[in-house]
Design an enzyme around this catalytic site. Structure first.
Site, short mmCIF file in Angstrom:
data_model
loop_
_atom_site.label_atom_id
_atom_site.label_comp_id
_atom_site.label_asym_id
_atom_site.label_seq_id
_atom_site.Cartn_x
_atom_site.Cartn_y
_atom_site.Cartn_z
N LYS A 33 -4.06 -13.26 7.83
CA LYS A 33 -2.75 -12.85 7.28
C LYS A 33 -2.67 -11.32 7.22
O LYS A 33 -3.70 -10.63 7.28
CB LYS A 33 -2.59 -13.44 5.88
CG LYS A 33 -3.61 -12.90 4.86
CD LYS A 33 -3.61 -13.68 3.56
CE LYS A 33 -4.66 -13.13 2.61
NZ LYS A 33 -4.86 -14.03 1.45
N ARG A 131 -1.04 -19.82 -9.93
CA ARG A 131 -0.18 -19.11 -9.00
C ARG A 131 0.45 -20.21 -8.15
O ARG A 131 1.26 -20.96 -8.65
CB ARG A 131 -1.02 -18.09 -8.20
CG ARG A 131 -0.17 -17.08 -7.43
CD ARG A 131 -1.02 -16.10 -6.63
NE ARG A 131 -1.82 -16.77 -5.61
CZ ARG A 131 -2.63 -16.14 -4.75
NH1 ARG A 131 -2.75 -14.82 -4.79
NH2 ARG A 131 -3.31 -16.81 -3.84
N TYR A 261 1.81 19.72 -3.17
CA TYR A 261 2.87 19.49 -4.14
C TYR A 261 2.31 19.50 -5.56
O TYR A 261 1.30 18.87 -5.85
CB TYR A 261 3.54 18.14 -3.89
CG TYR A 261 4.38 18.12 -2.63
CD1 TYR A 261 5.49 18.96 -2.49
CD2 TYR A 261 4.06 17.27 -1.58
CE1 TYR A 261 6.26 18.94 -1.34
CE2 TYR A 261 4.82 17.24 -0.43
CZ TYR A 261 5.93 18.09 -0.31
OH TYR A 261 6.68 18.07 0.82
N MET A 309 3.19 13.00 2.46
CA MET A 309 3.64 11.86 3.26
C MET A 309 2.91 11.75 4.61
O MET A 309 2.52 10.66 5.03
CB MET A 309 5.16 11.95 3.51
CG MET A 309 5.72 10.71 4.19
SD MET A 309 7.48 10.81 4.56
CE MET A 309 8.20 10.85 2.93
C1 LIG Z 1 -6.23 -14.37 1.33
C2 LIG Z 1 -6.69 -15.75 1.10
C3 LIG Z 1 -8.03 -16.12 1.33
C4 LIG Z 1 -9.11 -15.13 1.67
O1 LIG Z 1 -9.56 -14.49 0.50
P1 LIG Z 1 -10.79 -13.46 0.61
O2 LIG Z 1 -11.05 -13.09 -0.80
O3 LIG Z 1 -10.27 -12.31 1.41
O4 LIG Z 1 -11.87 -14.18 1.29
C5 LIG Z 1 -8.37 -17.44 1.24
N1 LIG Z 1 -7.45 -18.38 0.92
C6 LIG Z 1 -6.17 -18.05 0.65
C7 LIG Z 1 -5.22 -19.11 0.28
C8 LIG Z 1 -5.75 -16.73 0.72
O5 LIG Z 1 -4.48 -16.42 0.46
#
Ligand SMILES: *Cc1c(COP(=O)(O)O)cnc(C)c1O
Length: 365
Positions: A33, A131, A261, A309
């Protein structure tokens, strides 16, 4: 050498997948992802599969679609597909979908019915993170799944505190998971793939491995939690990303010169400053402190003043011979680590790599 280059060491990625494979009998799902945690979606996904990952996992449907468009045929799970997502496209592309709620089940079911096909789903259970995933809806979800146009390929949950070796919470989540799975099996549904473990679960909770471990940060060579679990290196992992740039210009300034800045950095003596053409629009956190900076030929030079930036400034010291055009490394071998940057910016290694912007080219090395 370009203005900025994120080098992606795919050999290190292979090493990390293999290192985890040695520690588990479960199948590996490579989590790609968020542009593979900033490392580049397609090259990382292809390399992970070649290195032995059976599955790919993404948050968004568009990420899964991009993998299919790149010709990747491995099973893919997309686990964050809100109502209104193009579920028909997902089903046609053979993308597995996560089902955390009745609302989403109903949308997937109607898309599947429209196509006269069945959708491949993984039921998501809330075992204590509060969650995503079904909590009070679980029994109702099971009842509706039985009548829907779906194949229940898997059931899964996610850990909230697996990076804390001393916490009993992970065991509690595993127990909750097993109770929910019993209920599911009692209703006559026995998914082939149960999965719970993230990287921390894969590394330090062998009881959580089940059928698949979902490998994210550890695949990128980084520790899920430096404080509780030690560095990636101490876990036998190799960092995949390093970040490089070039010295844009060098100039001499007097003692007491405020830099950047707000004049937040002030030179302590007459010194040379080096301008680095990378800034917060490239993903360098604006709040990075002088605990980090760049290396030039292995020598460290700290940030002085606020990150802008498009650029930041480092103090090269009064005797510097550094020249414009020289290569600098922000993090990588012989320089600061990604964990150093995370500590200097009050964040975690996940955020440092993930936020590197699209305008920084990824170069496989
Ligand atoms: C991002 C994610 C992972 C991976 O987590 P890590 O801590 O990076 O290994 C696994 N399962 C789900 C559902 C996630 O969203």
């Amino acid at each position: 050498m370009l203005r900025a280059e994120a080098h992606i060491n795919l050999h290190a990625l292979r090493h990390n997948v293999a290192a985890i494979a040695l520690r588990t009998n479960s199948e590996i799902l490579a989590v790609v992802k968020a542009n593979a945690y900033g490392h580049g979606l397609v090259p990382v996904a292809k390399t992970a599969v070649e290195a032995g990952a059976h599955w790919l996992g993404v948050a968004l449907l568009e990420e899964a679609v991009a993998l299919r468009a790149a010709g990747i045929t491995a099973p893919i799970i997309a686990w964050l597909t809100p109502p209104g997502s193009d579920f028909a496209q997902a089903i046609e592309l053979g993308i597995d979908l996560s089902v955390p709620s009745l609302d989403i089940l109903r949308e997937i079911n109607s898309a599947a019915s429209g196509l006269k096909q069945s959708a491949r789903i993984h039921l998501e259970i809330d075992t204590g993170m509060h969650r995503g995933g079904a909590l009070d809806e679980w029994s109702e979800l099971i009842a509706e799944v039985k009548c829907a146009s779906v194949q229940v390929i898997g059931a899964w949950s996610h850990f909230a505190r697996a990076d804390e070796p001393e916490s009993a919470y992970t065991d509690l989540q595993i127990k909750n998971f097993e109770a929910r799975i019993s209920e599911l099996k009692g209703a006559g549904i026995s998914p082939e793939f149960l999965h719970l473990a993230n990287s921390a679960g894969a590394l330090i909770h062998s009881g959580s491995h089940k059928d698949i471990v979902r490998l994210g940060i550890a695949m990128y060579g980084l520790s899920p939690d430096v404080l509780h679990m030690g560095s990636g290196e101490s876990l036998g992992l190799k960092p995949v990303m390093s970040l490089h740039s070039i010295l844009h210009s060098v100039k001499k300034v007097p003692a007491g010169a405020p830099v950047g800045y707000g004049g937040r950095g002030v030179t302590s003596s007459e010194t040379y400053l080096g301008i680095i053409p990378l800034g917060y629009s490239d993903g360098i956190p604006r709040n990075a402190t002088s605990a980090v900076g760049v290396t030039i030929n292995g020598e460290k030079f700290p940030i002085i003043g606020r990150v802008s930036m498009d650029q930041f400034v480092v103090d090269l010291g009064p005797k510097s011979k550094a020249k414009a055009g020289e290569k600098v490394t922000l993090f990588g071998e012989g320089s600061y680590s990604i964990d150093d940057w995370a500590a200097a910016c009050g964040t975690i290694n996940y955020e440092i790599v993930t936020r590197i912007a699209a305008r920084v080219p990824r170069i496989s090395v």
